[in-house]
Write an enzyme that holds these catalytic residues in place. Structure first.
Site, short mmCIF file in Angstrom:
data_model
loop_
_atom_site.label_atom_id
_atom_site.label_comp_id
_atom_site.label_asym_id
_atom_site.label_seq_id
_atom_site.Cartn_x
_atom_site.Cartn_y
_atom_site.Cartn_z
N CYS A 74 -0.18 3.88 2.17
CA CYS A 74 -0.38 3.17 3.66
C CYS A 74 2.01 3.92 4.01
O CYS A 74 1.69 4.44 5.27
CB CYS A 74 -0.21 2.14 4.50
SG CYS A 74 -2.14 2.10 3.16
N ASP A 75 2.52 3.79 3.19
CA ASP A 75 3.72 3.42 3.71
C ASP A 75 4.87 4.05 2.35
O ASP A 75 5.81 4.55 3.19
CB ASP A 75 4.49 2.28 3.38
CG ASP A 75 3.61 1.63 4.39
OD1 ASP A 75 3.27 1.63 5.70
OD2 ASP A 75 3.36 0.04 4.19
N CYS A 81 1.38 -1.24 0.03
CA CYS A 81 0.20 0.10 -0.19
C CYS A 81 0.75 1.28 0.45
O CYS A 81 1.29 2.05 1.28
CB CYS A 81 -0.84 -0.45 1.10
SG CYS A 81 -1.67 1.81 1.70
#
Ligand SMILES: Cc1cc2nc3c(=O)[nH]c(=O)nc-3n(C[C@H](O)[C@H](O)[C@H](O)COP(=O)(O)OP(=O)(O)OC[C@H]3O[C@@H](n4cnc5c(N)ncnc54)[C@H](O)[C@@H]3O)c2cc1C
Length: 310
Positions: free
Chosen positions: A141-142, A138
């Site tokens: 997300c990261d 993701c």
């Protein structure tokens, strides 16, 4: 003995499941929640969550889910540490649905399906061990952890190109590793990615090795057309080769899209069966975030409450 008919049975213990449990229990629906084969859901496989509202210094996936569980229990959600193995979903308004687990079953007028999805893996060594330590599924997300660094994205479809596009605005260089000699993604996305100067597309290539023991340091790629092996030093490997929604047991009863995701009525969590609602990743091929899952879990409980009281 006549078996009790419940009002709300929830399948899944990720953010969608727990959020729906909190809303349903506060509405006196006395929910019963099945945790399923992955207690806590996908977030338990990650290290830090930095993008969920209300945690200014971030939180680990496991701590986050523990808090969700505690909150659901505070309002007396009954949690069953088992998986639902089969379902019979009624077609009738206020009909009774039956869920089977082990050698037992449970009946309910309302069901919330929050069974999530699972990312597809490459199937190479260290891939699972280094999740959250450089290996990710993701970019939203990261991606931030790899600011000004070199990263790679694996895949040639829409998701992979979206991920590469997102990362190209944060990272120094993005290597897009594509197995075929063409991109599967939509023309519009291809056009956008081809314009990005820091995205380097490597066709006919497979990641064959992950380098690094405690965290990701690089990858080795094999170009199966030219028969060449190349090493890349990268801090992030984003695997974007698809997700599999956990919908096998609903296949012949609920409307699913081509990817296997549950189809819900636009802007709601309503499925094609009365009293059956779907929340979180299992009905969302697009956003797949903890916060959107929790949001739709709330919607499912409100939709169910309305259904039961109408
Ligand atoms: C490595 C990784 C890192 C991530 N990092 C972030 C992040 O930083 N921020 C963010 O917002 N999102 C992140 N995500 C995405 C996020 O985890 C998902 O969007 C979110 O967990 C989806 O929630 P969900 O409740 O819909 O389903 P899931 O979390 O997938 O949970 C599904 C639940 O359903 C249960 N279940 C499945 N089958 C059955 C069955 N037959 N009976 C009963 N229960 C069943 C499972 O046991 C599980 O508990 C990450 C995902 C991954 C894989």
């Amino acid at each position: 003995m006549i078996k009790k008919v419940h009002n709300c049975v929830i399948m899944g213990s990720g953010p969608a499941g727990y959020s729906s449990a909190i809303y349903a229990s506060r509405a006196n629906l006395n929910p019963i929640l099945f945790v399923g084969p992955q207690p806590g859901g996908q977030l338990t496989t990650t290290t830090n969550i930095d993008n969920y509202l209300g945690f200014p210094t971030g939180i680990t996936g496991v701590s986050f889910i523990e808090k969700c569980e505690r909150q659901a229990k505070r309002f007396n959600t009954k949690i069953i540490n088992k998986s639902v193995s089969n379902v019979y979903l009624s077609d009738k308004n206020k009909g009774i649905h039956r869920l089977f687990f082990e050698k037992e079953y449970i009946d309910s007028r309302g069901i919330i399906i929050a069974t999530g999805s699972s990312p597809k893996f490459l199937g190479i060594e260290k891939e699972r061990k280094l999740i959250g330590l450089g290996v990710s599924f993701c970019a939203t997300c990261d991606g931030f952890f790899h600011k000004e660094k070199n990263v790679a994205v694996v895949g040639g479809g829409d998701t992979a190109l979206e991920e590469a596009n997102y990362l190209s605005k944060i990272c120094k260089n993005v290597y897009l590793i594509v197995r075929k000699n063409y991109l599967k993604a939509s023309k519009a996305l291809q056009y956008r990615i081809l314009k990005r100067k820091n995205v380097n597309i490597l066709y006919c290539s497979n990641v064959i090795k992950i380098i690094g023991n405690d965290f990701l340091e690089g990858i080795e790629i094999f170009n199966h057309e030219k028969k060449i092996y190349t090493k890349f030093l990268i801090s992030g490997l984003f695997i974007a080769i698809g997700h599999i929604p956990n919908t096998d047991i609903f296949k012949n009863q609920l409307y699913l899209d081509d990817g296997g995701y549950i189809i819900v009525k636009k802007g709601t969590t309503i499925t094609n069966k009365p009293g059956v609602f779907a929340a979180g990743d299992v009905q969302d091929p697009n956003y797949r975030q903890a916060i959107t899952s929790a949001g739709s879990g709330c919607m499912a409980a409100l939709d169910l409450e309305k259904y039961l009281s109408s």
